[in-house]
Design an enzyme around this catalytic site. Sequence first.
Site, short mmCIF file in Angstrom:
data_model
loop_
_atom_site.label_atom_id
_atom_site.label_comp_id
_atom_site.label_asym_id
_atom_site.label_seq_id
_atom_site.Cartn_x
_atom_site.Cartn_y
_atom_site.Cartn_z
N LEU A 59 0.83 -1.22 0.00
CA LEU A 59 0.00 0.00 0.00
C LEU A 59 0.86 1.26 0.00
CD1 LEU A 59 -2.74 -1.06 2.57
CD2 LEU A 59 -3.00 -0.77 0.10
N GLY A 60 2.08 1.11 0.48
CA GLY A 60 2.95 2.30 0.53
C GLY A 60 4.18 1.96 1.36
N LYS A 61 5.17 2.85 1.27
CA LYS A 61 6.30 2.60 2.16
C LYS A 61 6.64 3.89 2.88
CE LYS A 61 9.78 2.53 -1.63
NZ LYS A 61 9.79 3.96 -1.79
N GLY A 62 6.81 3.74 4.20
CA GLY A 62 7.10 4.93 5.00
C GLY A 62 8.59 4.98 5.28
N PHE A 69 10.03 4.06 8.02
CA PHE A 69 10.50 2.91 8.81
C PHE A 69 9.89 1.60 8.38
CE2 PHE A 69 13.07 4.72 12.12
CZ PHE A 69 12.64 6.03 12.23
N GLY A 70 9.38 1.50 7.18
CA GLY A 70 8.85 0.18 6.86
C GLY A 70 7.74 0.27 5.81
N ARG A 71 7.29 -0.89 5.40
CA ARG A 71 6.29 -0.95 4.34
C ARG A 71 4.93 -1.35 4.91
NH1 ARG A 71 8.64 -1.45 -0.72
NH2 ARG A 71 10.93 -1.43 -0.70
N LYS A 126 1.44 -3.07 8.78
CA LYS A 126 2.67 -2.27 8.69
C LYS A 126 3.80 -3.09 9.29
CE LYS A 126 5.14 1.89 8.78
NZ LYS A 126 5.06 3.34 8.46
N ASP A 148 1.48 15.51 15.14
CA ASP A 148 2.05 15.43 13.78
C ASP A 148 0.92 15.48 12.75
OD1 ASP A 148 4.34 13.16 12.02
OD2 ASP A 148 4.01 15.33 11.90
N LYS A 174 -0.74 16.48 9.64
CA LYS A 174 -0.38 17.03 8.33
C LYS A 174 -1.02 16.13 7.29
CE LYS A 174 4.06 14.61 8.57
NZ LYS A 174 5.51 14.73 8.68
N ASN A 227 -0.37 12.40 7.08
CA ASN A 227 -0.82 11.50 8.16
C ASN A 227 -2.34 11.39 8.23
OD1 ASN A 227 1.74 10.85 8.96
ND2 ASN A 227 1.85 12.44 10.54
N ASP A 265 -1.08 7.33 12.02
CA ASP A 265 0.32 7.40 12.42
C ASP A 265 0.52 8.19 13.71
OD1 ASP A 265 3.45 7.83 10.66
OD2 ASP A 265 2.98 7.41 12.75
O1 LIG Z 1 -0.44 5.23 4.18
C1 LIG Z 1 0.09 4.49 3.34
O2 LIG Z 1 1.29 4.50 3.02
C2 LIG Z 1 -0.73 3.59 2.60
N1 LIG Z 1 -2.07 3.25 3.07
N2 LIG Z 1 -3.04 3.18 2.16
C3 LIG Z 1 -4.16 2.72 2.74
C4 LIG Z 1 -3.88 2.48 4.08
N3 LIG Z 1 -4.66 2.00 5.08
C5 LIG Z 1 -4.10 1.89 6.28
N4 LIG Z 1 -2.80 2.23 6.57
C6 LIG Z 1 -2.02 2.69 5.57
N5 LIG Z 1 -0.74 3.04 5.86
C7 LIG Z 1 -0.21 2.96 7.21
C8 LIG Z 1 -0.56 4.22 7.98
C9 LIG Z 1 -0.03 4.13 9.39
C10 LIG Z 1 -0.78 4.07 10.53
N6 LIG Z 1 -0.05 4.01 11.67
C11 LIG Z 1 1.24 4.01 11.46
N7 LIG Z 1 2.15 3.97 12.51
C12 LIG Z 1 3.50 4.00 12.32
O3 LIG Z 1 4.00 4.04 11.20
N8 LIG Z 1 4.19 3.99 13.48
C13 LIG Z 1 5.58 4.13 13.57
C14 LIG Z 1 6.44 3.55 12.65
C15 LIG Z 1 7.81 3.72 12.84
C16 LIG Z 1 8.32 4.47 13.87
C17 LIG Z 1 7.42 5.05 14.76
CL1 LIG Z 1 8.00 6.04 16.04
C18 LIG Z 1 6.07 4.88 14.61
S1 LIG Z 1 1.61 4.10 9.81
C19 LIG Z 1 -2.55 2.81 4.28
#
Ligand SMILES: O=C(O)Cn1ncc2ncnc(NCCc3cnc(NC(=O)Nc4cccc(Cl)c4)s3)c21
Length: 275
Positions: free
Chosen positions: A20-23, A25-27, A43, A137, A139, A142, A155
Site C-alpha cells: 500500500l505504501g512505504k514509510g 520505517f517500513g512498508r 505495517k 504530527d 499534516k 498522516n 500514524d
Molecule cells: O499510508 C500508506 O502508506 C498507505 N495506506 N493506504 C491505505 C492504508 N490504510 C491503512 N494504513 C495505511 N498506511 C499505514 C498508515 C499508518 C498508521 N499508523 C502508522 N504507525 C506508524 O508508522 N508507526 C511508527 C512507525 C515507525 C516508527 C514510529 Cl516512532 C512509529 S503508519 C494505508
Amino acid sequence: AQPLEPRNLHLGMFEIGKPLGKGKFGRVYLAKERSSGFVCALKVLHKSELQQGGVQKQVRREIEIQSNLRHPNVLRLYGHFQDSKRIFLILEYAGRGELYKHLRKEHRFPEWKAAHYIAQMAAALKYLHKKHVMHRDIKPENILVGIHGEIKISDFGWSVHAPNNRRQTMCGTLDYLPPEMLKPGSQDSFYNEKVDLWSLGVLTYEFLVGEAPFEDTPVMTQRRIARADMSIPSFVSPEARDLIKRLLVLDPEKRIPKDERPTNRSSGSSKSGKA
Ligand SMILES: O=C(O)Cn1ncc2ncnc(NCCc3cnc(NC(=O)Nc4cccc(Cl)c4)s3)c21
C-alpha cells in the site's frame, strides 16, 4: 466478532496482498486474516531500523495509546505482534489511501470539501483531547481516506499524553510545527494539546490554498511561524479566513478559546466560540 481476538497473533494468520505504501520505517501491505477473511493493513517495522532511529519507545507508546482509541475519524490499530526481526502493526485499511495524494492531484479543495474534512478533523481532535492525547504530527501525509470518503487521522508515532515538555528531534517538514514546539523557552516549557489546533489551522490553509501558510526555506519558515507571519489569498472566504485566524494564534491558550465572549464588533456577526 473481534476477528483478531486470539492473542497468539502471528504472520501465518495473514494472506499478504499488494503493497500500500512505504514509510520511513517500513512498508505497509494490504492483508487478510485467513480464518475470518477480515481485511486490514499490515505495517512491517524492522527492529534494527527502529533501534537505529532510536524510536522503539515511540512505537510502544503509539501501540499503547492507539489501542485504546475508538473514533470513526481515527485510524484503528487493532493489534500488533512480532517475530525475531520485525514488529507488525495490524491497522484498519483506508480504502482511498493517502489524503495528500488527493490534495496534490486537485491542487486545492473547494470550500465545501475542505469544510467537510476539517469538521471531521475537529471531531477527531475533540475526542483525542478529551482523553488528553495529542497527536503532534497533524499534516496531510498522516491523514487517510476511507472507502466512503471519510478521513482518518493516522500514524500516532509522535502522539503522547499531554502535557509534555520532552524535546523531540523532529524530522520531516517544519511547516506544521507550532511556535511553542519550535524553540521551547526554558527547559520546563510545557506544551499541550493546543499544538494540534495550530496544525489544524495550517491544514485548513493548505486545503484551501494548496500550499502551507509558512512555506519557505527552513530558516524563513521558522521565523514566519514564530511571528505567525502569513497572508491569506483573497479567494478564501471571510468565514474560512476567520477560522484560520482563530487557529493560527501564537498563544496556545488563545486558539479557539473555549468560553469566548462574542466580540462586540460594530460590523460583521459575532460568532459563538464553538469550534
Ligand atoms: O499510508 C500508506 O502508506 C498507505 N495506506 N493506504 C491505505 C492504508 N490504510 C491503512 N494504513 C495505511 N498506511 C499505514 C498508515 C499508518 C498508521 N499508523 C502508522 N504507525 C506508524 O508508522 N508507526 C511508527 C512507525 C515507525 C516508527 C514510529 Cl516512532 C512509529 S503508519 C494505508
